[in-house]
Write an enzyme that holds these catalytic residues in place. Structure first.
Site, PDB file in Angstrom:
ATOM      1  CG  HIS A   1      -9.753   2.272   3.206  1.00 33.94           C
ATOM      2  ND1 HIS A   1      -9.609   0.909   3.156  1.00 33.94           N
ATOM      3  CD2 HIS A   1      -8.573   2.757   3.668  1.00 33.94           C
ATOM      4  CE1 HIS A   1      -8.397   0.585   3.571  1.00 33.94           C
ATOM      5  NE2 HIS A   1      -7.745   1.677   3.890  1.00 33.94           N
TER       6      HIS A   1
ATOM      7  CB  SER B   1      -0.861  -0.036   1.254  1.00 29.99           C
ATOM      8  OG  SER B   1      -1.074   1.252   1.760  1.00 29.99           O
ATOM      9  CB  SER B   2       0.377   4.626  -1.396  1.00 33.27           C
ATOM     10  OG  SER B   2      -0.887   4.895  -0.832  1.00 33.27           O
ATOM     11  CB  CYS B   3       0.098   3.720   4.236  1.00 36.06           C
ATOM     12  SG  CYS B   3       0.135   1.975   4.598  1.00 36.06           S
TER      13      CYS B   3
ATOM     14  CE1 TYR C   1      -2.452  -3.468   5.576  1.00 36.76           C
ATOM     15  CE2 TYR C   1      -1.684  -1.481   4.468  1.00 36.76           C
ATOM     16  CZ  TYR C   1      -2.262  -2.737   4.415  1.00 36.76           C
ATOM     17  OH  TYR C   1      -2.644  -3.261   3.207  1.00 36.76           O
TER      18      TYR C   1
ATOM     19  CE  LYS D   1      -0.006  -5.325   3.193  1.00 33.92           C
ATOM     20  NZ  LYS D   1      -0.208  -6.578   2.450  1.00 33.92           N
TER      21      LYS D   1
END
Ligand code: GDP
Length: 314
Positions: A185, A113-115, A142, A146
């Protein structure tokens, strides 16, 4: 697109095949004429169970694994349950990858994920920003899991010569999303809040934060096409961004979803709720150079997702 192998020749295990991302990948694989798809619901196989995961993957012996299995959630779920978001994701991805190694799986795509990128990364965010600064606190647990997954992929490439890859999608939406208001979300939350207000005749809806943060939104069917392309033609230790290259303030998203749903009241902002990352626009130069571009316009994607919600959830 150059294909390394015909899809009809392979058996693919889609981990998380029943979720937002996994189900889109299954649709895309079926359309591509894949030989065979395997997948287990969480009630059939608990991926945090190491022995069960090994047994299942060793017995199925897929040629390709697309790992879209994760404990996911929106800004509130992530910041309220950091223990589960870190632990479950570490367990799931490690079990899947260790079993894939034991089963000698040649191609594996791990989705993140972009986070994972630093809170203050230069925008648009390039893949090379990974690990250059502190993370956004609301989704740190999270993101840590990742990031470990990306490094675990790299480690298998370095140590065992595996042709495994990872990709980092931006914020996603589409059918089969989670519409629970506490854990979802922002797009499913807006769809549900505005739909329920329209049905009940409420004059105003309160949503979270200031509306100032910017996000980009990719439809899962676009992501699924990117995943199929990457499995066939990307083979590099560097993770690759999958995004739109264009973002908007949450305030504008709220107005767009309200208009798609047909809610005509006012939108109030509860600034006691967190905004999260100020901006996370992905630089998509690398994936665009491989020939992939998104095709689904936000308004069209929101309209079909709203139809899915009305038919299946509301
Ligand atoms: P994020 O991209 O990890 O921050 O994930 P989200 O999709 O949960 O939130 C995106 C942005 O939408 C944040 O700035 C939230 O504060 C904002 N937002 C506004 N209303 C809501 C809501 O009802 N639910 C969620 N999840 N986010 C909301």
């Amino acid at each position: 697109m150059q294909q390394e192998f015909p899809w009809s020749d392979v058996k693919v295990y889609v981990a998380g095949h029943n979720g937002l991302v996994g189900s889109a990948i299954v649709r895309a694989l079926e359309a591509a004429g894949v030989g065979e798809i395997v997948g287990w619901r969480s009630s059939e196989l608990d991926l945090t169970d190491r022995v069960a995961t090994h047994d299942a993957i060793l017995e199925a012996r897929p040629d390709v694994i697309i790992d879209a299995a994760a404990k996911v959630g929106g800004i509130m779920a992530n910041s309220t349950y950091p223990v589960e978001f870190l632990k479950d994701n570490l367990l799931i991805q490690t079990n899947v990858m260790d079993a894939a190694h034991a089963a000698d799986v040649q191609r594996l795509l791990f989705l993140g994920s972009s986070c994972i990128y630093p809170r203050h990364a230069t925008q648009p965010i390039r893949e090379s920003s990974l690990m250059t600064g502190p993370l956004e606190p609301t989704n740190q647990a999270y993101a840590m899991a990742k990031i470990s997954g990306i490094f675990y992929i790299e480690a298998h490439r370095t140590q065992y010569g595996r042709r495994w890859i990872s990709a980092m999608p931006t914020n996603l939406y589409g059918p089969r999303d989670n519409f629970d208001l506490e854990t979802s979300h922002v797009i499913p939350a807006f769809i549900r809040r505005f739909h329920e207000a329209k049905v009940s005749g409420a004059q105003s809806v309160t949503v979270w934060g200031t509306g100032a943060p910017r996000r980009e939104f990719l439809h899962v069917d676009d992501l699924a096409q990117a995943c199929l392309m990457l499995v066939q033609s990307y083979d590099s230790p560097e993770t690759i961004n999958v995004g739109l290259g264009d973002d908007m303030p949450i305030r504008e998203l709220a107005e767009t979803v309200a208009s798609v749903v047909g809610f005509e009241g006012t939108i109030e902002w509860d600034s006691s709720k967190p905004d999260g990352m100020p901006r996370k626009l992905l630089d998509t130069t690398h994936i665009n150079d491989l020939g992939w571009f998104p095709t689904i316009k936000l308004r069209d994607g929101l309209t079909s997702t709203y139809e899915w919600y009305v038919e299946n959830v509301a």
